[in-house]
Every structure is written in C-alpha cells, then in structure tokens.
Design an enzyme around this catalytic site. Structure first.
Site, mmCIF file in Angstrom:
data_model
loop_
_atom_site.group_PDB
_atom_site.id
_atom_site.type_symbol
_atom_site.label_atom_id
_atom_site.label_comp_id
_atom_site.label_asym_id
_atom_site.label_seq_id
_atom_site.Cartn_x
_atom_site.Cartn_y
_atom_site.Cartn_z
ATOM 1 N N ARG A 14 39.620 22.566 38.630
ATOM 2 C CA ARG A 14 39.768 22.847 40.062
ATOM 3 C C ARG A 14 40.444 21.694 40.806
ATOM 4 O O ARG A 14 41.107 21.911 41.807
ATOM 5 C CB ARG A 14 38.402 23.096 40.703
ATOM 6 C CG ARG A 14 37.728 24.370 40.300
ATOM 7 C CD ARG A 14 36.477 24.594 41.147
ATOM 8 N NE ARG A 14 35.589 25.585 40.579
ATOM 9 C CZ ARG A 14 35.732 26.894 40.716
ATOM 10 N NH1 ARG A 14 36.745 27.373 41.393
ATOM 11 N NH2 ARG A 14 34.862 27.725 40.176
ATOM 12 N N ASP A 39 43.928 39.469 41.945
ATOM 13 C CA ASP A 39 44.152 39.954 40.589
ATOM 14 C C ASP A 39 43.959 41.468 40.627
ATOM 15 O O ASP A 39 44.856 42.202 41.022
ATOM 16 C CB ASP A 39 43.171 39.248 39.646
ATOM 17 C CG ASP A 39 43.508 39.417 38.177
ATOM 18 O OD1 ASP A 39 44.211 40.380 37.824
ATOM 19 O OD2 ASP A 39 43.065 38.600 37.372
ATOM 20 N N LYS A 79 48.794 38.069 41.719
ATOM 21 C CA LYS A 79 49.320 38.379 40.384
ATOM 22 C C LYS A 79 50.131 39.669 40.430
ATOM 23 O O LYS A 79 49.748 40.633 41.091
ATOM 24 C CB LYS A 79 48.182 38.537 39.373
ATOM 25 C CG LYS A 79 47.688 37.234 38.824
ATOM 26 C CD LYS A 79 46.867 37.451 37.584
ATOM 27 C CE LYS A 79 46.407 36.125 37.020
ATOM 28 N NZ LYS A 79 45.611 36.310 35.807
ATOM 29 N N ASP A 108 39.904 27.711 38.448
ATOM 30 C CA ASP A 108 39.242 27.055 37.321
ATOM 31 C C ASP A 108 39.247 27.897 36.057
ATOM 32 O O ASP A 108 39.568 29.084 36.072
ATOM 33 C CB ASP A 108 37.791 26.756 37.690
ATOM 34 C CG ASP A 108 36.918 28.011 37.662
ATOM 35 O OD1 ASP A 108 35.893 28.011 36.964
ATOM 36 O OD2 ASP A 108 37.269 29.008 38.332
ATOM 37 N N ASP A 165 41.216 32.704 46.378
ATOM 38 C CA ASP A 165 42.222 31.953 45.644
ATOM 39 C C ASP A 165 43.316 32.841 45.069
ATOM 40 O O ASP A 165 44.489 32.537 45.165
ATOM 41 C CB ASP A 165 41.587 31.089 44.547
ATOM 42 C CG ASP A 165 40.674 31.865 43.606
ATOM 43 O OD1 ASP A 165 40.510 33.098 43.764
ATOM 44 O OD2 ASP A 165 40.087 31.224 42.710
ATOM 45 N N LYS A 183 33.938 29.729 44.448
ATOM 46 C CA LYS A 183 34.306 28.358 44.710
ATOM 47 C C LYS A 183 35.820 28.183 44.694
ATOM 48 O O LYS A 183 36.337 27.178 45.166
ATOM 49 C CB LYS A 183 33.698 27.441 43.645
ATOM 50 C CG LYS A 183 32.203 27.462 43.622
ATOM 51 C CD LYS A 183 31.644 26.636 42.475
ATOM 52 C CE LYS A 183 30.147 26.822 42.412
ATOM 53 N NZ LYS A 183 29.605 26.346 41.153
ATOM 54 N N GLY A 184 36.513 29.150 44.162
ATOM 55 C CA GLY A 184 37.946 29.011 43.931
ATOM 56 C C GLY A 184 38.801 28.761 45.143
ATOM 57 O O GLY A 184 39.831 28.112 45.056
ATOM 58 N N PHE A 188 47.202 33.038 32.982
ATOM 59 C CA PHE A 188 45.955 32.411 33.400
ATOM 60 C C PHE A 188 46.269 31.030 33.954
ATOM 61 O O PHE A 188 46.745 30.147 33.240
ATOM 62 C CB PHE A 188 44.944 32.319 32.253
ATOM 63 C CG PHE A 188 43.580 31.982 32.770
ATOM 64 C CD1 PHE A 188 42.795 32.958 33.372
ATOM 65 C CD2 PHE A 188 43.102 30.691 32.715
ATOM 66 C CE1 PHE A 188 41.550 32.641 33.902
ATOM 67 C CE2 PHE A 188 41.856 30.360 33.231
ATOM 68 C CZ PHE A 188 41.081 31.350 33.828
#
Length: 178
Positions: A163, A101, A129, A157, A98, A42-43, A150
């Site tokens: 979000r 990482d 990142k 989220d 999104d 969903k990000g 973070f």
C-alpha cells in the site's frame, strides 16, 4: 518490496496531476453543497487523502470498512465490516474507492447509503479496470483506465502489503501464484 513489481504502470507525478483534474470536476459539481466523502477502507486511504486536500469546499469525511477480495480475486460478496453506517440522511455523498473492478462494492455501498436517505450519491475511483460489468457501469469520477492486471501501490494491496508504494505497479505473478 520493489523487486516484487513487474513494472510501474502509473508513476507518482502522473497520479498527482490527475488528482488535480478530478478535484476540479468534483469541486464544480459540489460547489456550495455540503458534502460527505465516504472513504472505503483500506485501499482508498492514500488516494482520498491526496484528493480531498485539493478540494476547497466544505466537507465531512467518514470511513466505511468493506471487503470483497481474498488474495487477487473478488469473492463476489461485499461484506460490511462496520456495525454502523455513517449518517447520510438528506446529505450529498461522494463514495471514494481505490479501484472499480466488478462494480459490486460501489453498487452495494451506494444502495445501502441510498436506503439510509442520502440525497445524492456520486462515486469516485482512482482506477477503472477495462472489464465487462454486469450492472454497475462506471464511476462518476475516475483517474485512470487500466487493463485487467493485478496492481498494487498508492493504497492498493496484496494481502495487506505494498500500500505504501508511491506509484501504481503491476505485481509479478510469481508473488501471488503458487
């Protein structure tokens, strides 16, 4: 909700200006080529909506529900939550996520779509990142490089919350540490 944010890392105006730049690069690469944009849920929803409205090209939008996080940490396992993958046979694909990482999610999704016959696959992330990655190195398009903190907001989220913040913020450690 705002009291849980340690600091705003990237404000909304800066994000929107950067989206114009990313969209121009994507437009140049895909001009005249049909495109399937695959949103990783969903990000990437908020980022994708704002980005794709800036692309004056023909495209289809598909969603793919994948998970690899529990709380603030990657599980190391990419779970495909949808029973069926989008039809990408002989199509140009842009995977939109999104945050880059570990790179495992983008790598796993790209591999599955390639196995299903995608002609070309490119990747786009809002955030990258600054951490070492084993295999997957970089996204083709990236909005911002950030430190290993973070972050939440603008679609990102923590346990389903934050979000809807219009900016990217660093979440206070006290919110997610026991």
């Amino acid at each position: 909700m705002h009291k849980d944010i340690d600091r705003v890392l990237i404000d909304e105006d800066i994000i929107l200006k950067r989206l114009d730049h990313i969209a121009e690069k994507i437009r140049a690469d895909f001009e005249g080529k049909p495109l399937v944009a695959i949103v990783l849920l969903k990000g990437a929803m908020v980022f994708t909506a704002d980005l794709l409205r800036r692309l004056p090209i023909h495209l289809e939008i598909e969603c793919l529900n994948v998970a690899s996080y529990k709380g603030t940490s990657s599980t190391g396992i990419v779970s495909f939550l949808d029973k069926k993958l989008p039809d990408v046979a002989n199509k140009n694909v842009l995977i939109i996520d999104d945050i880059l990482d570990t790179g495992r999610t983008l790598e796993a999704v790209a591999e599955k779509l390639s196995d299903n016959g995608a002609s070309m696959i490119k990747t786009c992330v809002l955030l990258t990142k600054d951490i070492p990655r084993e295999d997957f190195k970089e996204a083709n398009y990236s909005g911002f490089d950030i430190a290993n903190e973070f972050v939440v907001g603008y679609g990102l989220d923590y346990n389903g919350r934050y979000r809807n913040l219009p900016f990217i913020g660093v979440l206070k450690q006290s919110v997610y540490q026991d």
